[in-house]
Design a protein around this motif. Structure first.
Motif, short mmCIF file in Angstrom:
data_model
loop_
_atom_site.label_atom_id
_atom_site.label_comp_id
_atom_site.label_asym_id
_atom_site.label_seq_id
_atom_site.Cartn_x
_atom_site.Cartn_y
_atom_site.Cartn_z
N ALA A 143 -54.64 -71.18 88.90
CA ALA A 143 -55.56 -70.43 89.76
C ALA A 143 -56.06 -69.17 89.05
CB ALA A 143 -54.85 -70.05 91.07
N TRP A 144 -55.13 -68.46 88.40
CA TRP A 144 -55.55 -67.27 87.65
C TRP A 144 -56.55 -67.63 86.55
CZ3 TRP A 144 -54.96 -62.11 88.16
CH2 TRP A 144 -53.99 -61.63 89.04
N ALA A 145 -56.24 -68.67 85.77
CA ALA A 145 -57.10 -69.05 84.65
C ALA A 145 -58.47 -69.50 85.14
CB ALA A 145 -56.44 -70.14 83.82
N THR A 146 -58.50 -70.28 86.22
CA THR A 146 -59.78 -70.77 86.74
C THR A 146 -60.62 -69.63 87.30
OG1 THR A 146 -58.71 -72.87 87.28
CG2 THR A 146 -60.85 -72.44 88.30
N ILE A 147 -59.97 -68.68 87.96
CA ILE A 147 -60.70 -67.51 88.46
C ILE A 147 -61.30 -66.73 87.30
CG2 ILE A 147 -60.41 -65.26 89.58
CD1 ILE A 147 -58.41 -66.63 91.47
N ASP A 148 -60.55 -66.63 86.19
CA ASP A 148 -61.08 -65.96 85.00
C ASP A 148 -62.36 -66.64 84.52
OD1 ASP A 148 -59.10 -64.08 84.96
OD2 ASP A 148 -57.89 -65.09 83.43
N VAL A 149 -62.32 -67.97 84.46
CA VAL A 149 -63.50 -68.73 84.01
C VAL A 149 -64.68 -68.46 84.94
CG1 VAL A 149 -64.43 -71.06 83.75
CG2 VAL A 149 -62.16 -70.53 82.86
N MET A 150 -64.43 -68.50 86.24
CA MET A 150 -65.52 -68.31 87.19
C MET A 150 -66.05 -66.88 87.16
SD MET A 150 -64.18 -70.53 90.44
CE MET A 150 -63.94 -72.30 90.31
N ARG A 151 -65.16 -65.89 87.03
CA ARG A 151 -65.62 -64.50 86.96
C ARG A 151 -66.47 -64.27 85.71
NH1 ARG A 151 -65.38 -62.26 91.91
NH2 ARG A 151 -63.25 -62.20 92.75
N ARG A 152 -66.01 -64.82 84.60
CA ARG A 152 -66.77 -64.65 83.37
C ARG A 152 -68.13 -65.33 83.47
NH1 ARG A 152 -66.63 -67.98 79.50
NH2 ARG A 152 -64.56 -68.80 79.99
N ASN A 153 -68.16 -66.52 84.04
CA ASN A 153 -69.44 -67.21 84.20
C ASN A 153 -70.30 -66.54 85.26
OD1 ASN A 153 -69.69 -70.00 82.63
ND2 ASN A 153 -67.53 -69.69 83.12
N GLN A 154 -69.65 -65.89 86.22
CA GLN A 154 -70.41 -65.12 87.20
C GLN A 154 -71.13 -63.96 86.51
OE1 GLN A 154 -68.06 -63.24 90.34
NE2 GLN A 154 -69.25 -64.33 91.86
N ASP A 155 -70.44 -63.30 85.61
CA ASP A 155 -71.08 -62.22 84.85
C ASP A 155 -72.24 -62.76 84.02
OD1 ASP A 155 -69.29 -60.44 85.89
OD2 ASP A 155 -67.96 -60.44 84.14
N LEU A 156 -72.02 -63.92 83.40
CA LEU A 156 -73.08 -64.53 82.61
C LEU A 156 -74.29 -64.87 83.47
CD1 LEU A 156 -74.17 -65.84 80.02
CD2 LEU A 156 -72.89 -67.90 80.63
N LEU A 157 -74.02 -65.39 84.66
CA LEU A 157 -75.11 -65.76 85.55
C LEU A 157 -75.87 -64.52 86.03
CD1 LEU A 157 -76.46 -68.22 86.77
CD2 LEU A 157 -74.86 -68.09 88.70
N ARG A 158 -75.16 -63.42 86.24
CA ARG A 158 -75.85 -62.18 86.63
C ARG A 158 -76.78 -61.71 85.52
NH1 ARG A 158 -70.54 -60.61 88.70
NH2 ARG A 158 -70.55 -60.79 90.99
N LYS A 159 -76.33 -61.85 84.28
CA LYS A 159 -77.19 -61.47 83.15
C LYS A 159 -78.42 -62.38 83.09
CE LYS A 159 -73.37 -59.63 80.40
NZ LYS A 159 -72.54 -59.78 79.18
#
Length: 417
Positions: A143-159
């Protein structure tokens, strides 16, 4: 604005997001706490300790019986006629019952096998609790690792959204592209919420297995390596036959039933009791009495014979139960072994080929999008594909680890840290 910062962020095992220097949760620490505090383990331990007390009880002689009494003549109270009448006396008698030779030892051996079977049950409970604890620990890590992936991709999507808004402001992008990016941001947020729920559920399960309050905070698990499965299937079969508490308990029950069958056969032979007594006769000489009593198995055709038949059927059932447990164990070992093999191959494919290729495709589309060579939808599709592949990698990693954990429980062999 270039977004190539994304490339190389996936390093193979665990993506880190906002990783600090806070203390990490280690499984060995959790396991030590569970062994001390888990009520299932403690209850199984006490059942085993209780069973250990039975062999001495079962192999002991029955308690002797002390008889006190008198015989009187002429009047009913004690001493009437004592020293005058030859049948008047006052005395005592001690009686000790003896089972037929060999029965006490068999009963003690039966209780010893039951205690040994209870020890294997204790070992099985311990393995089961530690296995469930390790599964919850790995789900928490997932769960921690998957949340990391999603948060990082969320930042990418915001950019990407900011680039699209900038292009829209100069007439180089459609407004629907902005809406699509915002929609994907919302979808990512819902998926993060689901992972947060999985994280809280895993923490609650860990706290339950540690017998501590549900709201006890837990640190983030240490980063886990993907791992490999190098033990051959035949070796796992051999380890299970040697170490599996389930199989060893069935073996102890077979031995116990064999002894019970021998005991049932000895019930054809009589138990006996020895009695000795002393009687005071007053002025006349003292009287002594010795006696032996036998229990005659006169109803052997409906009691002893049925008892032998019962134990013979029980022994046959115990042997069949062992065979069924062995076959079921072999199937489960092979099933989880194949699952671990498949998940291991998929992990390597995602890490070595699929994700690097998807990263290159995304980087290329991002560069082309900045120059207007490709449209927004192509970039978004590459982004979603990359996110899916990263999630799939972690899903396969979790499946791989869970399969190894189940193999550990069945074989009693440590395959994963």
């Amino acid at each position: 604005m270039r977004l190539s910062i994304f490339i190389g962020a996936f390093a193979g095992a665990v993506c880190v997001y906002g990783q600090g220097t806070e203390p990490r949760l280690r499984f060995d620490d959790l396991a030590a706490t569970a062994l001390r505090n888990n009520p299932e383990i403690l209850a199984a331990q006490k059942r085993y300790e209780a069973a250990r007390q039975r062999p001495d009880q079962e192999s002991s002689l029955p308690e002797p019986m002390l008889s006190l009494g008198y015989a009187s003549n002429g009047r009913p109270w004690p001493g009437a006629g004592l020293g005058v009448e030859p049948t008047s006396n006052a005395g005592f008698m001690v009686t000790q019952e003896f089972p037929f030779p060999g029965k006490r030892k068999l009963r003690g051996d039966i209780a010893a096998r039951e205690a040994e079977a209870e020890f294997q049950q204790y070992q099985s409970v311990e393995l089961s609790v530690l296995s469930r604890l390790k599964e919850a620990y790995h789900r928490l890590h997932h769960a921690w690792a998957t949340i990391d992936v999603m948060r990082r991709n969320q930042d990418l999507l915001r950019k990407l959204l900011r680039i699209t808004e900038a292009r829209y402001s100069v007439g180089r992008a459609a407004q629907q592209d902005i809406f699509k990016a915002q929609t994907q941001l919302s979808i990512l947020e819902t998926r993060i919420l689901k992972m947060e729920q999985m994280k809280r559920a895993s923490e609650a399960e860990i706290n339950t297995l540690l017998s501590q309050p549900q709201d006890t905070p837990l640190a983030r698990p240490v980063d886990l390596a993907p791992g490999t499965l190098i033990v051959p299937l035949e070796e796992l079969y051999a380890q299970a036959r040697e170490n599996s508490p389930m199989l060893r308990r069935e073996e102890k029950m077979i031995q116990r039933t064999e002894l019970a069958l021998n005991l049932a056969r000895k019930d054809y032979y009589p138990d006996y009791a020895l009695s000795a007594g002393y009687f005071n006769m007053g002025r006349m000489p003292d009287m002594y009495q010795f006696r032996v009593d036998f229990k005659l198995p006169t109803y052997f055709w409906r009691k002893q014979r049925a008892g032998v038949a019962e134990q013979a059927h029980t022994l046959s059932a115990a042997r069949r139960s062992f065979e069924a447990t062995d076959q079921t164990l072999q199937f489960r070992i092979k099933d989880d072994y194949l699952m671990a093999q498949t998940s291991g191959r998929l992990m390597r494919m995602y890490a070595d080929t699929v994700i690097p290729q998807a990263s290159l495709a995304l980087e290329s589309s991002l560069a082309s999008y900045e120059t207007g060579a490709v449209d927004f939808l192509s970039v978004l599709m590459n982004f979603m594909t990359m996110l899916e592949y990263e999630e799939n990698y972690h899903e396969e990693m979790l499946s791989f680890h869970l399969a190894l954990i189940r193999l550990e429980e069945m074989t009693g062999t440590r395959l994963i840290d």
